[in-house]
Write a protein that holds these residues in place. Structure first.
Motif, PDB file in Angstrom:
ATOM      1  N   VAL A  10     -32.602  14.003  24.444  1.00 25.99           N
ATOM      2  CA  VAL A  10     -32.748  13.213  23.276  1.00 25.99           C
ATOM      3  C   VAL A  10     -33.842  12.170  23.604  1.00 25.99           C
ATOM      4  O   VAL A  10     -34.357  12.063  24.865  1.00 25.99           O
ATOM      5  N   LEU A  11     -34.216  11.532  22.708  1.00 25.54           N
ATOM      6  CA  LEU A  11     -35.195  10.521  22.725  1.00 25.54           C
ATOM      7  C   LEU A  11     -34.521   9.188  22.170  1.00 25.54           C
ATOM      8  O   LEU A  11     -33.507   9.099  21.481  1.00 25.54           O
ATOM      9  N   ALA A  12     -34.703   8.125  22.711  1.00 26.55           N
ATOM     10  CA  ALA A  12     -34.118   6.816  22.553  1.00 26.55           C
ATOM     11  C   ALA A  12     -34.936   5.891  21.753  1.00 26.55           C
ATOM     12  O   ALA A  12     -36.130   5.595  22.284  1.00 26.55           O
ATOM     13  N   GLU A  13     -34.418   5.447  20.379  1.00 20.52           N
ATOM     14  CA  GLU A  13     -35.123   4.399  19.746  1.00 20.52           C
ATOM     15  C   GLU A  13     -34.403   3.095  20.214  1.00 20.52           C
ATOM     16  O   GLU A  13     -33.029   2.955  20.168  1.00 20.52           O
ATOM     17  N   LEU A  14     -35.250   2.057  20.639  1.00 23.46           N
ATOM     18  CA  LEU A  14     -34.550   0.491  21.066  1.00 23.46           C
ATOM     19  C   LEU A  14     -34.980  -0.104  19.930  1.00 23.46           C
ATOM     20  O   LEU A  14     -36.248  -0.560  19.984  1.00 23.46           O
ATOM     21  N   ASP A  15     -34.221  -0.898  19.032  1.00 21.18           N
ATOM     22  CA  ASP A  15     -34.559  -2.007  18.443  1.00 21.18           C
ATOM     23  C   ASP A  15     -34.273  -3.292  18.949  1.00 21.18           C
ATOM     24  O   ASP A  15     -32.808  -3.780  19.173  1.00 21.18           O
ATOM     25  N   ILE A  16     -35.170  -4.270  19.161  1.00 18.21           N
ATOM     26  CA  ILE A  16     -34.775  -5.242  19.833  1.00 18.21           C
ATOM     27  C   ILE A  16     -34.892  -6.675  18.940  1.00 18.21           C
ATOM     28  O   ILE A  16     -36.019  -6.747  18.362  1.00 18.21           O
ATOM     29  N   PHE A  17     -33.911  -7.242  18.757  1.00 24.67           N
ATOM     30  CA  PHE A  17     -34.033  -8.317  17.651  1.00 24.67           C
ATOM     31  C   PHE A  17     -33.554  -9.838  18.354  1.00 24.67           C
ATOM     32  O   PHE A  17     -32.810  -9.800  19.374  1.00 24.67           O
ATOM     33  N   VAL A  18     -34.609 -10.536  18.222  1.00 26.87           N
ATOM     34  CA  VAL A  18     -34.563 -11.801  18.569  1.00 26.87           C
ATOM     35  C   VAL A  18     -33.754 -12.869  17.385  1.00 26.87           C
ATOM     36  O   VAL A  18     -34.038 -12.606  16.591  1.00 26.87           O
ATOM     37  N   THR A  19     -32.887 -13.630  17.977  1.00 29.06           N
ATOM     38  CA  THR A  19     -32.010 -14.155  17.173  1.00 29.06           C
ATOM     39  C   THR A  19     -31.559 -15.549  17.628  1.00 29.06           C
ATOM     40  O   THR A  19     -31.966 -15.974  18.658  1.00 29.06           O
ATOM     41  N   GLN A  20     -30.788 -16.505  17.133  1.00 29.07           N
ATOM     42  CA  GLN A  20     -30.120 -17.386  17.483  1.00 29.07           C
ATOM     43  C   GLN A  20     -28.459 -17.476  17.597  1.00 29.07           C
ATOM     44  O   GLN A  20     -28.011 -16.373  17.008  1.00 29.07           O
ATOM     45  N   PRO A  21     -27.877 -18.332  18.657  1.00 26.57           N
ATOM     46  CA  PRO A  21     -26.623 -17.936  18.729  1.00 26.57           C
ATOM     47  C   PRO A  21     -25.663 -17.668  17.627  1.00 26.57           C
ATOM     48  O   PRO A  21     -24.750 -17.136  17.658  1.00 26.57           O
ATOM     49  N   ASP A  22     -26.047 -18.786  16.622  1.00 25.77           N
ATOM     50  CA  ASP A  22     -25.072 -19.160  15.626  1.00 25.77           C
ATOM     51  C   ASP A  22     -25.396 -17.751  14.625  1.00 25.77           C
ATOM     52  O   ASP A  22     -24.591 -17.750  13.515  1.00 25.77           O
ATOM     53  N   GLN A  23     -26.204 -17.142  14.772  1.00 25.43           N
ATOM     54  CA  GLN A  23     -26.478 -15.865  13.975  1.00 25.43           C
ATOM     55  C   GLN A  23     -26.226 -14.502  14.446  1.00 25.43           C
ATOM     56  O   GLN A  23     -26.412 -13.332  14.093  1.00 25.43           O
ATOM     57  N   GLN A  24     -26.049 -14.411  15.827  1.00 28.00           N
ATOM     58  CA  GLN A  24     -25.881 -13.280  16.598  1.00 28.00           C
ATOM     59  C   GLN A  24     -24.828 -12.350  16.130  1.00 28.00           C
ATOM     60  O   GLN A  24     -25.219 -11.273  15.938  1.00 28.00           O
ATOM     61  N   TRP A  25     -23.453 -13.019  15.784  1.00 27.74           N
ATOM     62  CA  TRP A  25     -22.331 -11.844  15.154  1.00 27.74           C
ATOM     63  C   TRP A  25     -22.815 -11.470  13.791  1.00 27.74           C
ATOM     64  O   TRP A  25     -22.280 -10.437  13.521  1.00 27.74           O
ATOM     65  N   LEU A  26     -23.393 -12.195  12.861  1.00 27.25           N
ATOM     66  CA  LEU A  26     -23.725 -11.850  11.552  1.00 27.25           C
ATOM     67  C   LEU A  26     -24.891 -10.502  11.643  1.00 27.25           C
ATOM     68  O   LEU A  26     -24.731  -9.721  10.938  1.00 27.25           O
ATOM     69  N   LEU A  27     -25.638 -10.720  12.692  1.00 27.96           N
ATOM     70  CA  LEU A  27     -26.667  -9.671  12.906  1.00 27.96           C
ATOM     71  C   LEU A  27     -25.895  -8.415  13.617  1.00 27.96           C
ATOM     72  O   LEU A  27     -26.212  -7.250  12.997  1.00 27.96           O
ATOM     73  N   VAL A  28     -25.008  -8.636  14.193  1.00 29.31           N
ATOM     74  CA  VAL A  28     -24.216  -7.652  15.003  1.00 29.31           C
ATOM     75  C   VAL A  28     -23.517  -6.786  13.676  1.00 29.31           C
ATOM     76  O   VAL A  28     -23.361  -5.539  13.367  1.00 29.31           O
ATOM     77  N   ASP A  29     -22.743  -7.771  12.700  1.00 32.61           N
ATOM     78  CA  ASP A  29     -21.997  -7.249  11.797  1.00 32.61           C
ATOM     79  C   ASP A  29     -22.770  -6.328  10.761  1.00 32.61           C
ATOM     80  O   ASP A  29     -22.494  -5.163  10.107  1.00 32.61           O
ATOM     81  N   SER A  30     -24.170  -6.925  10.532  1.00 28.89           N
ATOM     82  CA  SER A  30     -25.045  -6.139   9.821  1.00 28.89           C
ATOM     83  C   SER A  30     -25.692  -4.813  10.492  1.00 28.89           C
ATOM     84  O   SER A  30     -25.834  -3.910   9.506  1.00 28.89           O
ATOM     85  N   LEU A  31     -25.884  -4.876  11.358  1.00 35.66           N
ATOM     86  CA  LEU A  31     -26.017  -3.583  12.152  1.00 35.66           C
ATOM     87  C   LEU A  31     -25.217  -2.466  12.191  1.00 35.66           C
ATOM     88  O   LEU A  31     -25.216  -1.255  12.062  1.00 35.66           O
ATOM     89  N   ILE A  32     -23.629  -3.024  12.369  1.00 32.83           N
ATOM     90  CA  ILE A  32     -22.785  -1.803  12.106  1.00 32.83           C
ATOM     91  C   ILE A  32     -22.522  -1.527  10.893  1.00 32.83           C
ATOM     92  O   ILE A  32     -22.323  -0.141  10.553  1.00 32.83           O
ATOM     93  N   THR A  33     -22.620  -2.066   9.748  1.00 31.79           N
ATOM     94  CA  THR A  33     -22.712  -1.794   8.549  1.00 31.79           C
ATOM     95  C   THR A  33     -23.691  -0.639   8.283  1.00 31.79           C
ATOM     96  O   THR A  33     -23.671   0.270   7.549  1.00 31.79           O
ATOM     97  N   TYR A  34     -25.018  -1.053   8.839  1.00 35.13           N
ATOM     98  CA  TYR A  34     -26.231  -0.095   8.684  1.00 35.13           C
ATOM     99  C   TYR A  34     -26.156   1.025   9.285  1.00 35.13           C
ATOM    100  O   TYR A  34     -26.304   2.198   8.858  1.00 35.13           O
ATOM    101  N   THR A  35     -25.359   1.057  10.334  1.00 33.37           N
ATOM    102  CA  THR A  35     -25.107   2.340  11.032  1.00 33.37           C
ATOM    103  C   THR A  35     -24.231   3.163  10.315  1.00 33.37           C
ATOM    104  O   THR A  35     -24.303   4.414  10.307  1.00 33.37           O
ATOM    105  N   GLU A  36     -23.009   2.541   9.870  1.00 33.26           N
ATOM    106  CA  GLU A  36     -22.009   3.226   9.290  1.00 33.26           C
ATOM    107  C   GLU A  36     -22.543   3.856   8.028  1.00 33.26           C
ATOM    108  O   GLU A  36     -22.383   5.099   7.608  1.00 33.26           O
ATOM    109  N   ASN A  37     -23.227   3.140   7.195  1.00 35.61           N
ATOM    110  CA  ASN A  37     -23.814   3.585   5.840  1.00 35.61           C
ATOM    111  C   ASN A  37     -24.654   4.463   5.859  1.00 35.61           C
ATOM    112  O   ASN A  37     -25.143   5.100   4.831  1.00 35.61           O
ATOM    113  N   ILE A  38     -25.826   4.091   6.658  1.00 32.85           N
ATOM    114  CA  ILE A  38     -27.202   4.663   6.520  1.00 32.85           C
ATOM    115  C   ILE A  38     -27.635   5.597   7.914  1.00 32.85           C
ATOM    116  O   ILE A  38     -27.739   6.823   7.734  1.00 32.85           O
ATOM    117  N   LEU A  39     -27.596   5.099   9.099  1.00 36.58           N
ATOM    118  CA  LEU A  39     -28.129   5.284  10.157  1.00 36.58           C
ATOM    119  C   LEU A  39     -27.527   6.874  10.398  1.00 36.58           C
ATOM    120  O   LEU A  39     -28.253   7.856  10.765  1.00 36.58           O
TER     121      LEU A  39
END
Length: 221
Positions: A10-39
Motif C-alpha cells: 500500500v501507499l501512505a498519505e501523510l497529512d501534517i497539520f500545524v495547530t495550537q494547543p487550544d485548537q488541537q482536539w477540535l481539529l482531531v474531531d473534525s478529522l474523525i468526522t471527515y474520515t467517517e463521512n467521506i474518506l
C-alpha cells in the motif's frame, strides 16, 4: 488495527497539520468526522490513523491507499478535498509516500488507538527534490546506527513519491528512553548530512494515536 511495514503493498498519505494547543482536539474531531463521512468511502482507501502531538502543536493523519491511481482520483476531487472540508485551520502538508526502510528489517508496526503507544515523527523537507536519493543514502546509514537503540521498538522511514519529503515514523517504549536518545543521538554524523539536504522539522514531542479506521484485514509479513 493498522499495520505499517516495508513490504505492505500500500501507499501512505501523510497529512501534517500545524495547530495550537487550544485548537488541537477540535481539529482531531473534525478529522474523525471527515474520515467517517467521506474518506473511508473512497475507492482504494484501506486504513488510517490520526495522531496528536503531546505538545499540542501538530496533528498528523496517516492514510493507506491501495495504489496511486485511487489516491490521485481522491486528491483531485475538490468537492471532497481535505483542505476544503476541514476549514478554520491551516491547510495540511500532504504527500504520498512509500516505506523506504524499516528497522528492525521487516518488523511490523501495529497501530491502534487507546493503547498508550508513543509515536515519533521526524519530518524532513528536501531543499531540492532531486537530492532525495542522496538523502536516503545518509538515512540508511542513520537507521543502521540507531539499530538496537534502547526503547526503540520499530521505525519506518517513508519517502514521498514526488521527492519533496521524507518522514521517519517510529514507535517507542517510553518517553524516558526517547529523551535519552535525543540527548546523545547515535546517528549524529549522518543526521548532519541529512540536515544539509533537508529542512528538519524534528520535534522533541511524541505523539499518541487517538483514532484508527481499518476497512480491510491487516496484512502481516
Amino acid at each position: 488495527m493498522l499495520s505499517v511495514f516495508k513490504n505492505n503493498p500500500v501507499l501512505a498519505e501523510l497529512d501534517i497539520f500545524v495547530t495550537q494547543p487550544d485548537q488541537q482536539w477540535l481539529l482531531v474531531d473534525s478529522l474523525i468526522t471527515y474520515t467517517e463521512n467521506i474518506l473511508k468511502k473512497q475507492p482504494g482507501y484501506t486504513a488510517s490513523a490520526i495522531h496528536r502531538s503531546f505538545d499540542g502543536l501538530r496533528v498528523i493523519n496517516y492514510v493507506q491507499w491501495q495504489n496511486q491511481a485511487d489516491y490521485d482520483t481522491y486528491i483531485n476531487n475538490r468537492d471532497i478535498a481535505l483542505a476544503t472540508q476541514i476549514t478554520g485551520f491551516l491547510a495540511p502538508d500532504s504527500h504520498l509516500y512509500e516505506i523506504f526502510m524499516s528497522e528492525p528489517a521487516d518488523s511490523p508496526m501495529q497501530i491502534t488507538a487507546d493503547e498508550g503507544q508513543l509515536i515519533n515523527f521526524g519530518i524532513f523537507k528536501l531543499k531540492d527534490p532531486a537530492n532525495q536519493p542522496r538523502f536516503l543514502e545518509f538515512t540508511a546509514e542513520a537507521i543502521q546506527q540507531i539499530s538496537g537503540q534502547s526503547g526503540l521498538m520499530t521505525t519506518h522511514f517513508h519517502r514521498s513519491l514526488d521527492g519533496a519529503r521524507a518522514i521517519n515514523y517510529g514507535l517507542w517504549s517510553s518517553q524516558q528512553e526517547y529523551a535519552k536518545m535525543n540527548a546523545n543521538p547515535p546517528m549524529a554524523e549522518p543526521l548532519l548530512q541529512m540536515r544539509s539536504l533537508a529542512n528538519n522539522e524534528f520535534q522533541m514531542s511524541l505523539y499518541e494515536v487517538v483514532f484508527t479506521s481499518v476497512l480491510s484485514p491487516a496484512i502481516f509479513p
